[in-house]
Motif scaffolding. Sequence first.
Motif, mmCIF file in Angstrom:
data_model
loop_
_atom_site.group_PDB
_atom_site.id
_atom_site.type_symbol
_atom_site.label_atom_id
_atom_site.label_comp_id
_atom_site.label_asym_id
_atom_site.label_seq_id
_atom_site.Cartn_x
_atom_site.Cartn_y
_atom_site.Cartn_z
ATOM 1 N N ASN A 14 80.768 26.465 -59.060
ATOM 2 C CA ASN A 14 80.090 27.056 -57.907
ATOM 3 C C ASN A 14 80.486 28.518 -57.709
ATOM 4 O O ASN A 14 79.651 29.354 -57.340
ATOM 5 C CB ASN A 14 80.393 26.255 -56.643
ATOM 6 N N LEU A 15 81.748 28.838 -57.968
ATOM 7 C CA LEU A 15 82.203 30.221 -57.839
ATOM 8 C C LEU A 15 81.543 31.121 -58.887
ATOM 9 O O LEU A 15 81.139 32.251 -58.581
ATOM 10 C CB LEU A 15 83.724 30.295 -57.966
ATOM 11 N N LEU A 16 81.420 30.628 -60.115
ATOM 12 C CA LEU A 16 80.752 31.398 -61.167
ATOM 13 C C LEU A 16 79.280 31.620 -60.826
ATOM 14 O O LEU A 16 78.750 32.723 -60.987
ATOM 15 C CB LEU A 16 80.881 30.670 -62.505
ATOM 16 N N LEU A 17 78.637 30.559 -60.361
ATOM 17 C CA LEU A 17 77.233 30.667 -59.981
ATOM 18 C C LEU A 17 77.059 31.628 -58.806
ATOM 19 O O LEU A 17 76.127 32.440 -58.784
ATOM 20 C CB LEU A 17 76.686 29.279 -59.603
ATOM 21 N N VAL A 142 69.518 28.150 -56.835
ATOM 22 C CA VAL A 142 70.953 28.088 -56.577
ATOM 23 C C VAL A 142 71.266 27.051 -55.503
ATOM 24 O O VAL A 142 72.201 26.252 -55.636
ATOM 25 C CB VAL A 142 71.478 29.479 -56.157
ATOM 26 N N SER A 143 70.482 27.053 -54.438
ATOM 27 C CA SER A 143 70.708 26.110 -53.344
ATOM 28 C C SER A 143 70.480 24.669 -53.778
ATOM 29 O O SER A 143 71.243 23.770 -53.412
ATOM 30 C CB SER A 143 69.785 26.453 -52.163
ATOM 31 N N THR A 144 69.452 24.453 -54.598
ATOM 32 C CA THR A 144 69.114 23.100 -55.034
ATOM 33 C C THR A 144 70.192 22.512 -55.931
ATOM 34 O O THR A 144 70.657 21.393 -55.714
ATOM 35 C CB THR A 144 67.764 23.093 -55.779
ATOM 36 N N ILE A 145 70.625 23.258 -56.952
ATOM 37 C CA ILE A 145 71.570 22.684 -57.912
ATOM 38 C C ILE A 145 72.983 22.592 -57.342
ATOM 39 O O ILE A 145 73.798 21.819 -57.838
ATOM 40 C CB ILE A 145 71.575 23.461 -59.243
ATOM 41 N N SER A 146 73.275 23.377 -56.286
ATOM 42 C CA SER A 146 74.610 23.309 -55.674
ATOM 43 C C SER A 146 74.633 22.419 -54.443
ATOM 44 O O SER A 146 75.683 22.282 -53.798
ATOM 45 C CB SER A 146 75.089 24.715 -55.292
ATOM 46 N N GLY A 147 73.500 21.817 -54.119
ATOM 47 C CA GLY A 147 73.440 20.968 -52.939
ATOM 48 C C GLY A 147 73.546 21.744 -51.640
ATOM 49 O O GLY A 147 74.061 21.241 -50.636
ATOM 50 N N GLY A 148 73.058 22.994 -51.628
ATOM 51 C CA GLY A 148 73.092 23.819 -50.438
ATOM 52 C C GLY A 148 74.418 24.513 -50.193
ATOM 53 O O GLY A 148 74.569 25.237 -49.205
ATOM 54 N N VAL A 149 75.383 24.318 -51.088
ATOM 55 C CA VAL A 149 76.703 24.928 -50.909
ATOM 56 C C VAL A 149 76.654 26.430 -51.171
ATOM 57 O O VAL A 149 77.302 27.221 -50.487
ATOM 58 C CB VAL A 149 77.728 24.260 -51.851
ATOM 59 N N VAL A 150 75.861 26.835 -52.181
ATOM 60 C CA VAL A 150 75.774 28.245 -52.568
ATOM 61 C C VAL A 150 74.400 28.792 -52.216
ATOM 62 O O VAL A 150 73.383 28.219 -52.595
ATOM 63 C CB VAL A 150 76.020 28.423 -54.082
ATOM 64 N N LYS A 151 74.384 29.909 -51.483
ATOM 65 C CA LYS A 151 73.160 30.652 -51.195
ATOM 66 C C LYS A 151 73.506 32.122 -51.330
ATOM 67 O O LYS A 151 74.410 32.604 -50.660
ATOM 68 C CB LYS A 151 72.638 30.341 -49.797
ATOM 69 N N THR A 152 72.759 32.829 -52.187
ATOM 70 C CA THR A 152 73.254 34.158 -52.575
ATOM 71 C C THR A 152 72.272 35.308 -52.386
ATOM 72 O O THR A 152 72.593 36.436 -52.739
ATOM 73 C CB THR A 152 73.670 34.141 -54.059
ATOM 74 N N THR A 153 71.102 35.080 -51.811
ATOM 75 C CA THR A 153 70.155 36.188 -51.700
ATOM 76 C C THR A 153 70.153 36.848 -50.333
ATOM 77 O O THR A 153 69.518 37.872 -50.142
ATOM 78 C CB THR A 153 68.710 35.722 -52.010
ATOM 79 N N HIS A 154 70.837 36.292 -49.339
ATOM 80 C CA HIS A 154 70.904 36.935 -48.029
ATOM 81 C C HIS A 154 72.265 36.651 -47.399
ATOM 82 O O HIS A 154 72.922 35.673 -47.728
ATOM 83 C CB HIS A 154 69.783 36.435 -47.113
ATOM 84 N N VAL A 155 72.664 37.513 -46.484
ATOM 85 C CA VAL A 155 74.008 37.412 -45.934
ATOM 86 C C VAL A 155 74.034 37.042 -44.449
ATOM 87 O O VAL A 155 75.118 36.919 -43.875
ATOM 88 C CB VAL A 155 74.789 38.734 -46.145
ATOM 89 N N ARG A 183 85.656 26.563 -49.294
ATOM 90 C CA ARG A 183 84.457 27.141 -48.678
ATOM 91 C C ARG A 183 84.659 28.617 -48.358
ATOM 92 O O ARG A 183 83.769 29.444 -48.596
ATOM 93 C CB ARG A 183 84.107 26.370 -47.405
ATOM 94 N N LEU A 184 85.818 28.952 -47.812
ATOM 95 C CA LEU A 184 86.103 30.353 -47.510
ATOM 96 C C LEU A 184 86.140 31.196 -48.783
ATOM 97 O O LEU A 184 85.627 32.320 -48.819
ATOM 98 C CB LEU A 184 87.432 30.463 -46.762
ATOM 99 N N THR A 185 86.753 30.652 -49.832
ATOM 100 C CA THR A 185 86.790 31.362 -51.113
ATOM 101 C C THR A 185 85.384 31.616 -51.628
ATOM 102 O O THR A 185 85.071 32.712 -52.125
ATOM 103 C CB THR A 185 87.577 30.543 -52.161
ATOM 104 N N LEU A 186 84.528 30.618 -51.487
ATOM 105 C CA LEU A 186 83.144 30.741 -51.934
ATOM 106 C C LEU A 186 82.396 31.794 -51.123
ATOM 107 O O LEU A 186 81.666 32.626 -51.681
ATOM 108 C CB LEU A 186 82.447 29.385 -51.801
ATOM 109 N N ARG A 187 82.574 31.794 -49.790
ATOM 110 C CA ARG A 187 81.887 32.776 -48.930
ATOM 111 C C ARG A 187 82.318 34.199 -49.284
ATOM 112 O O ARG A 187 81.480 35.100 -49.398
ATOM 113 C CB ARG A 187 82.195 32.526 -47.456
ATOM 114 N N PHE A 188 83.623 34.409 -49.426
ATOM 115 C CA PHE A 188 84.105 35.752 -49.741
ATOM 116 C C PHE A 188 83.662 36.188 -51.139
ATOM 117 O O PHE A 188 83.440 37.384 -51.386
ATOM 118 C CB PHE A 188 85.635 35.809 -49.618
ATOM 119 N N THR A 189 83.535 35.247 -52.053
ATOM 120 C CA THR A 189 83.038 35.561 -53.395
ATOM 121 C C THR A 189 81.606 36.049 -53.340
ATOM 122 O O THR A 189 81.250 37.065 -53.954
ATOM 123 C CB THR A 189 83.139 34.328 -54.312
ATOM 124 N N VAL A 190 80.767 35.331 -52.608
ATOM 125 C CA VAL A 190 79.362 35.726 -52.463
ATOM 126 C C VAL A 190 79.271 37.117 -51.830
ATOM 127 O O VAL A 190 78.555 37.997 -52.323
ATOM 128 C CB VAL A 190 78.587 34.705 -51.614
#
Length: 251
Positions: A14-17, A142-155, A183-190
Amino acid sequence: MLKKNKERRSIKENLLLAATTASASGITNVASVIAFFAFTSNVTGHVAIFAEEVVKGHWHQVYIVLVWLLLFLFGAFLANYLISSIAKKGRYLSHAAPVFIEILVLSVIAIYGHYYYEETLRETECLVGGLLFCMGLQNSMVSTISGGVVKTTHVTGLFTDLGAELSQWLHPITPRSKVLKERLTLRFTVLGFYIIGGLVGGWFFLKYDFLAFFLVILILIFVVYYDMTRVITKLTIRKIKKPAYVVQEQN
């Protein structure tokens, strides 16, 4: 990044994606702002513009913004539809299909913009629509394959989630769980890679104009290639081992 479905994904995948697609979104959005004065990684502002133009009675602008909104919507629809339709042929292929389409559309935009774009209103409207379609496609994929965990086109949603989760992390009563930390790591990564993508994309666009979109294409190719090598290796091993199983069954 693309091979596994939402139930089997690791935090690393998820972090790579998140890192790759967020940087792609950042490049696209900033390049679009410089080229067309229009945001393309989200439609929040376009909804407001749509309402404004309706109130003012500017019906041509209403029509154009409506088409833009529908293109983003169609991109999101198409990504999920393709993933669901091709799932029987393999998760990797179904997850990669929207990426291939995005690469194709961005290639057309980059080549046309660099060699043929004359800055007419009609051209601008079409190119912005194409970028909105790509971002809808990417965000839905991205949202579909991650189950809504990752969303990367808007902040906007990112900052909302980040604020809530930071509150939980800093609250003296709430326990600091491993899930919350991830989750926090993922948010800051995005957020970090979105900003980095925007900075890099802006610099490249000012220097090389529409060829900057080939940076996004290279990122997307890496996303596809990362899992492609593993899939090919796995299929090759299966083919090598298959004759041995056949011999054993015959004996």
